[in-house]
Design a protein around this motif. Structure first.
Motif, short mmCIF file in Angstrom:
data_model
loop_
_atom_site.label_atom_id
_atom_site.label_comp_id
_atom_site.label_asym_id
_atom_site.label_seq_id
_atom_site.Cartn_x
_atom_site.Cartn_y
_atom_site.Cartn_z
N UNK A 50 0.86 -1.18 0.00
CA UNK A 50 0.00 0.00 0.00
C UNK A 50 0.90 1.23 0.00
N UNK A 51 0.57 2.21 -0.83
CA UNK A 51 1.29 3.48 -0.79
C UNK A 51 0.47 4.49 -0.02
N UNK A 52 1.17 5.44 0.60
CA UNK A 52 0.53 6.52 1.35
C UNK A 52 1.14 7.81 0.83
N UNK A 53 0.30 8.77 0.43
CA UNK A 53 0.80 10.05 -0.07
C UNK A 53 0.07 11.18 0.63
N UNK A 54 0.80 12.27 0.83
CA UNK A 54 0.20 13.43 1.46
C UNK A 54 0.77 14.72 0.89
N UNK A 55 0.16 15.81 1.28
CA UNK A 55 0.60 17.13 0.83
C UNK A 55 1.88 17.55 1.54
N UNK A 56 2.27 18.78 1.33
CA UNK A 56 3.49 19.31 1.91
C UNK A 56 3.43 19.27 3.44
N UNK A 57 4.55 18.89 4.03
CA UNK A 57 4.72 18.89 5.48
C UNK A 57 6.11 19.44 5.76
N UNK A 58 6.17 20.51 6.53
CA UNK A 58 7.46 21.14 6.78
C UNK A 58 8.03 21.67 5.48
N UNK A 59 9.30 21.37 5.22
CA UNK A 59 9.92 21.84 3.97
C UNK A 59 9.74 20.86 2.83
N UNK A 60 9.18 19.68 3.12
CA UNK A 60 8.99 18.68 2.07
C UNK A 60 7.76 19.03 1.24
N UNK A 61 7.89 19.08 -0.09
CA UNK A 61 6.75 19.44 -0.94
C UNK A 61 5.66 18.37 -1.00
N UNK A 62 6.01 17.13 -0.71
CA UNK A 62 5.07 16.02 -0.70
C UNK A 62 5.66 14.92 0.16
N UNK A 63 4.82 14.19 0.87
CA UNK A 63 5.31 13.10 1.71
C UNK A 63 4.75 11.77 1.21
N UNK A 64 5.55 10.73 1.38
CA UNK A 64 5.13 9.40 0.94
C UNK A 64 5.51 8.36 1.99
N UNK A 65 4.80 7.27 1.93
CA UNK A 65 5.11 6.14 2.79
C UNK A 65 4.60 4.87 2.14
N UNK A 66 4.97 3.74 2.73
CA UNK A 66 4.48 2.48 2.21
C UNK A 66 4.34 1.46 3.33
N UNK A 67 3.41 0.56 3.12
CA UNK A 67 3.18 -0.57 4.02
C UNK A 67 3.25 -1.81 3.15
N UNK A 68 4.14 -2.73 3.51
CA UNK A 68 4.32 -3.97 2.75
C UNK A 68 4.05 -5.14 3.69
N UNK A 69 3.20 -6.06 3.28
CA UNK A 69 2.83 -7.20 4.12
C UNK A 69 3.15 -8.50 3.39
N UNK A 70 3.96 -9.33 4.04
CA UNK A 70 4.35 -10.62 3.47
C UNK A 70 3.82 -11.74 4.36
N UNK A 71 3.01 -12.60 3.79
CA UNK A 71 2.37 -13.65 4.56
C UNK A 71 3.22 -14.89 4.75
N UNK A 72 2.88 -15.66 5.78
CA UNK A 72 3.52 -16.94 6.09
C UNK A 72 5.04 -16.84 6.20
N UNK A 73 5.50 -15.87 6.97
CA UNK A 73 6.92 -15.71 7.23
C UNK A 73 7.20 -16.40 8.56
#
Length: 109
Positions: A50-73
């Protein structure tokens, strides 16, 4: 450019978590969690991510994140969740998601 790199390092949140929830449930929970907090979140083109995106925060013009899920580890039924985000608000929000995921996983056990 160096200022952006320093801000990314300062606000970064990177963590791995283990959950008893299936990968699809983790990703659905992530989409719901971040959408409620004003971020754009959806499944990416890569499987189990899953990707996560947002507007400007602080000096960053755009913020991003990700959540990765791997099953049966490790043991069957165990999901490894990798969290990665940076941003003045997104970093702490990802930390909140980590805590909420742990609480939900404990309740499912």
């Amino acid at each position: 450019m160096e200022r952006f790199d320093q801000e990314l390092q300062r606000t970064a949140f990177q963590k791995k978590a283990v959950s008893r929830l299936p990968p699809a449930a983790v990703l659905d929970f992530a989409i719901e969690f971040f959408a409620e907090r004003g971020y754009r979140a959806a499944r990416s083109g890569r499987p189990n991510q899953v990707f996560v995106m947002g507007r400007a925060e602080g000096i960053l013009p755009r913020v991003t994140g990700e959540v990765f899920a791997r099953g049966n580890v490790g043991k069957p039924g165990t999901t490894l969740v990798t969290l990665d985000a940076a941003g003045e608000r997104l970093g702490p929000t990802m930390a909140e998601f980590y805590q909420a995921l742990r609480a939900r996983s404990r309740a499912a056990s």
